[in-house]
Design a protein around this motif. Structure first.
Motif, PDB file in Angstrom:
ATOM      1  N   LEU A   1     -48.463 -18.299 -49.554  1.00  0.00           N
ATOM      2  CA  LEU A   1     -49.717 -18.857 -49.675  1.00  0.00           C
ATOM      3  C   LEU A   1     -50.588 -18.431 -48.511  1.00  0.00           C
ATOM      4  O   LEU A   1     -51.796 -17.968 -48.865  1.00  0.00           O
ATOM      5  CB  LEU A   1     -49.585 -20.591 -49.352  1.00  0.00           C
TER       6      LEU A   1
ATOM      7  N   TYR B   1     -59.021 -18.010 -56.451  1.00  0.00           N
ATOM      8  CA  TYR B   1     -58.482 -18.365 -55.147  1.00  0.00           C
ATOM      9  C   TYR B   1     -57.214 -19.010 -55.266  1.00  0.00           C
ATOM     10  O   TYR B   1     -56.287 -18.663 -54.839  1.00  0.00           O
ATOM     11  CB  TYR B   1     -59.559 -19.069 -54.432  1.00  0.00           C
ATOM     12  N   PRO B   2     -57.096 -20.285 -55.633  1.00  0.00           N
ATOM     13  CA  PRO B   2     -55.789 -20.931 -55.753  1.00  0.00           C
ATOM     14  C   PRO B   2     -54.717 -20.445 -56.361  1.00  0.00           C
ATOM     15  O   PRO B   2     -53.576 -20.473 -56.146  1.00  0.00           O
ATOM     16  CB  PRO B   2     -55.914 -22.345 -56.207  1.00  0.00           C
TER      17      PRO B   2
ATOM     18  N   PRO C   1     -54.693 -22.979 -47.722  1.00  0.00           N
ATOM     19  CA  PRO C   1     -54.519 -22.199 -49.275  1.00  0.00           C
ATOM     20  C   PRO C   1     -53.996 -23.727 -50.078  1.00  0.00           C
ATOM     21  O   PRO C   1     -53.304 -24.364 -49.631  1.00  0.00           O
ATOM     22  CB  PRO C   1     -53.355 -21.370 -49.001  1.00  0.00           C
TER      23      PRO C   1
ATOM     24  N   GLU D   1     -53.197 -17.531 -54.513  1.00  0.00           N
ATOM     25  CA  GLU D   1     -52.499 -18.155 -53.351  1.00  0.00           C
ATOM     26  C   GLU D   1     -51.044 -18.567 -54.044  1.00  0.00           C
ATOM     27  O   GLU D   1     -50.131 -18.365 -53.284  1.00  0.00           O
ATOM     28  CB  GLU D   1     -53.273 -19.164 -52.731  1.00  0.00           C
TER      29      GLU D   1
ATOM     30  N   SER E   1     -54.031 -15.932 -49.423  1.00  0.00           N
ATOM     31  CA  SER E   1     -55.228 -16.120 -49.160  1.00  0.00           C
ATOM     32  C   SER E   1     -55.924 -14.968 -48.431  1.00  0.00           C
ATOM     33  O   SER E   1     -57.199 -14.720 -48.765  1.00  0.00           O
ATOM     34  CB  SER E   1     -55.415 -17.414 -48.065  1.00  0.00           C
TER      35      SER E   1
END
Length: 118
Positions: A14, A76-77, A54, A80, A18
């Motif tokens: 994670l 983004y997530p 994250p 991650e 990030s």
């Protein structure tokens, strides 16, 4: 004990995910080393430590910037989580030797390339 190490690999994944997001977004605009802190690309507000966790920060903020309310990309997530899962799967299938850690860094190129299209 193996499940604990798997969780540790997931958490590291994670964190690296990030970082991959930052690299993928800042390198193409020549902003990788000139801006130290993460910030909202819309209102330019510096992110607090809680906004940098994250995946969890995305969920807590409901995908919106705390400052201006602009939407945060789902990329983004996803990056991650994907990196966390890749780290965990790599550990479970191949073990935790030094060569595995080198393979993690090779993922940087792939993830950075994917982020450039956002």
């Amino acid at each position: 004990m193996e499940w604990f190490i798997g969780i540790v690999f997931f958490i590291y994944g994670l964190i690296f995910g990030s970082f991959y997001n930052v690299v993928g977004l800042r390198v193409p605009i020549n902003n990788f080393l000139s801006q130290r802190n993460s910030y909202c690309y819309t209102c330019k507000r510096k992110l607090t430590w809680i906004e940098l966790i994250p995946v969890l920060s995305y969920v807590i903020q409901k995908g919106k910037c705390k400052g201006c309310g602009s939407s945060i990309s789902i990329v983004y997530p996803v990056v991650e989580l994907a990196t966390g899962l890749l780290f965990t799967a790599t550990y479970l299938f191949f073990g935790g030797g030094a060569d595995v850690f080198l393979d993690f860094f090779k993922q940087l190129n792939l993830v950075s390339f994917c982020n450039q299209s956002d």
